[in-house]
Design a protein around this motif. Structure first.
Motif, PDB file in Angstrom:
ATOM      1  N   GLY A   2      54.228  48.691  76.690  1.00  0.00           N
ATOM      2  CA  GLY A   2      53.880  48.013  75.454  1.00  0.00           C
ATOM      3  C   GLY A   2      53.781  49.005  74.312  1.00  0.00           C
ATOM      4  N   SER A   3      53.681  48.477  73.123  1.00  0.00           N
ATOM      5  CA  SER A   3      53.648  49.350  71.948  1.00  0.00           C
ATOM      6  C   SER A   3      52.427  50.264  71.947  1.00  0.00           C
ATOM      7  CB  SER A   3      53.689  48.515  70.676  1.00  0.00           C
ATOM      8  OG  SER A   3      52.534  47.703  70.555  1.00  0.00           O
ATOM      9  N   THR A   4      51.288  49.737  72.368  1.00  0.00           N
ATOM     10  CA  THR A   4      50.073  50.561  72.371  1.00  0.00           C
ATOM     11  C   THR A   4      50.179  51.691  73.385  1.00  0.00           C
ATOM     12  OG1 THR A   4      48.742  48.678  71.681  1.00  0.00           O
ATOM     13  CG2 THR A   4      47.567  50.528  72.675  1.00  0.00           C
ATOM     14  N   SER A   5      50.679  51.396  74.572  1.00  0.00           N
ATOM     15  CA  SER A   5      50.801  52.446  75.585  1.00  0.00           C
ATOM     16  C   SER A   5      51.850  53.474  75.172  1.00  0.00           C
ATOM     17  CB  SER A   5      51.107  51.856  76.963  1.00  0.00           C
ATOM     18  OG  SER A   5      52.291  51.117  76.950  1.00  0.00           O
ATOM     19  N   ASP A   6      52.912  53.039  74.483  1.00  0.00           N
ATOM     20  CA  ASP A   6      53.899  53.986  73.962  1.00  0.00           C
ATOM     21  C   ASP A   6      53.242  54.957  72.979  1.00  0.00           C
ATOM     22  OD1 ASP A   6      56.196  53.151  75.325  1.00  0.00           O
ATOM     23  OD2 ASP A   6      56.728  51.688  73.788  1.00  0.00           O
ATOM     24  N   LYS A   7      52.431  54.392  72.084  1.00  0.00           N
ATOM     25  CA  LYS A   7      51.792  55.226  71.065  1.00  0.00           C
ATOM     26  C   LYS A   7      50.767  56.182  71.682  1.00  0.00           C
ATOM     27  CE  LYS A   7      51.196  51.548  68.331  1.00  0.00           C
ATOM     28  NZ  LYS A   7      50.734  50.730  67.213  1.00  0.00           N
ATOM     29  N   ILE A   8      50.018  55.712  72.672  1.00  0.00           N
ATOM     30  CA  ILE A   8      49.021  56.569  73.328  1.00  0.00           C
ATOM     31  C   ILE A   8      49.709  57.691  74.097  1.00  0.00           C
ATOM     32  CG2 ILE A   8      47.265  56.642  75.149  1.00  0.00           C
ATOM     33  CD1 ILE A   8      46.453  53.786  74.212  1.00  0.00           C
ATOM     34  N   THR A  49      58.770  54.676  68.828  1.00  0.00           N
ATOM     35  CA  THR A  49      59.162  53.501  69.607  1.00  0.00           C
ATOM     36  C   THR A  49      58.056  52.452  69.582  1.00  0.00           C
ATOM     37  OG1 THR A  49      60.573  54.815  71.067  1.00  0.00           O
ATOM     38  CG2 THR A  49      59.816  52.697  71.918  1.00  0.00           C
ATOM     39  N   GLY A  50      56.821  52.886  69.739  1.00  0.00           N
ATOM     40  CA  GLY A  50      55.691  51.959  69.688  1.00  0.00           C
ATOM     41  C   GLY A  50      55.582  51.260  68.350  1.00  0.00           C
ATOM     42  N   LYS A  55      56.619  46.319  64.871  1.00  0.00           N
ATOM     43  CA  LYS A  55      57.310  45.657  63.769  1.00  0.00           C
ATOM     44  C   LYS A  55      58.188  44.522  64.271  1.00  0.00           C
ATOM     45  CE  LYS A  55      57.089  49.377  60.483  1.00  0.00           C
ATOM     46  NZ  LYS A  55      57.742  50.115  59.443  1.00  0.00           N
ATOM     47  N   LEU A  56      58.881  44.752  65.375  1.00  0.00           N
ATOM     48  CA  LEU A  56      59.727  43.691  65.931  1.00  0.00           C
ATOM     49  C   LEU A  56      58.897  42.499  66.380  1.00  0.00           C
ATOM     50  CD1 LEU A  56      62.332  45.719  68.025  1.00  0.00           C
ATOM     51  CD2 LEU A  56      62.744  44.441  65.921  1.00  0.00           C
ATOM     52  N   LYS A  57      57.770  42.775  67.021  1.00  0.00           N
ATOM     53  CA  LYS A  57      56.907  41.697  67.464  1.00  0.00           C
ATOM     54  C   LYS A  57      56.384  40.914  66.254  1.00  0.00           C
ATOM     55  CE  LYS A  57      52.809  40.640  70.220  1.00  0.00           C
ATOM     56  NZ  LYS A  57      52.442  39.522  69.395  1.00  0.00           N
ATOM     57  N   GLY A  58      56.015  41.623  65.208  1.00  0.00           N
ATOM     58  CA  GLY A  58      55.540  40.961  63.998  1.00  0.00           C
ATOM     59  C   GLY A  58      56.621  40.089  63.367  1.00  0.00           C
ATOM     60  N   ALA A  59      57.862  40.588  63.371  1.00  0.00           N
ATOM     61  CA  ALA A  59      58.964  39.820  62.797  1.00  0.00           C
ATOM     62  C   ALA A  59      59.236  38.572  63.622  1.00  0.00           C
ATOM     63  CB  ALA A  59      60.218  40.693  62.700  1.00  0.00           C
ATOM     64  N   VAL A  60      59.196  38.714  64.934  1.00  0.00           N
ATOM     65  CA  VAL A  60      59.453  37.576  65.814  1.00  0.00           C
ATOM     66  C   VAL A  60      58.337  36.542  65.678  1.00  0.00           C
ATOM     67  CG1 VAL A  60      59.578  36.859  68.253  1.00  0.00           C
ATOM     68  CG2 VAL A  60      60.876  38.841  67.460  1.00  0.00           C
ATOM     69  N   ASP A  61      57.101  37.021  65.579  1.00  0.00           N
ATOM     70  CA  ASP A  61      55.950  36.108  65.441  1.00  0.00           C
ATOM     71  C   ASP A  61      56.034  35.297  64.147  1.00  0.00           C
ATOM     72  OD1 ASP A  61      54.953  36.981  67.847  1.00  0.00           O
ATOM     73  OD2 ASP A  61      53.412  38.276  66.971  1.00  0.00           O
ATOM     74  N   ARG A  62      56.670  35.832  63.108  1.00  0.00           N
ATOM     75  CA  ARG A  62      56.778  35.117  61.832  1.00  0.00           C
ATOM     76  C   ARG A  62      57.879  34.063  61.843  1.00  0.00           C
ATOM     77  NH1 ARG A  62      55.489  40.369  59.772  1.00  0.00           N
ATOM     78  NH2 ARG A  62      57.680  40.878  59.622  1.00  0.00           N
TER      79      ARG A  62
END
Length: 63
Positions: A2-8, A49-50, A55-62
């Motif tokens: 997931g994005s959070t685990s990528d960032k961590i 990548t995270g 951003k992709l998730k936010g775009a899809v959610d909209r």
């Protein structure tokens, strides 16, 4: 991942890479410095990548 685990994971790799570079510089170990630079770059890529996943998730959610 997931994005959070990528960032961590990315931040952890960045920190480890910077540490390796510092130790390599202090001990005049060019190989360790190089490995640290590679690990830091890998970490920056993971963080990016995270952020892209967010951003992709936010775009899809909209939609």
């Amino acid at each position: 991942m997931g994005s959070t685990s990528d960032k961590i994971s990315g931040k952890a790799n960045e920190i480890a890479g910077k540490t390796k570079q510092a130790v390599g510089k202090a001990t005049d170990d060019r190989e360790m410095q190089a490995k640290g630079a590679v690990q830091e770059a890998k970490g920056k890529g993971q963080v990016a990548t995270g952020k892209v996943k967010d951003k992709l998730k936010g775009a899809v959610d909209r939609l």
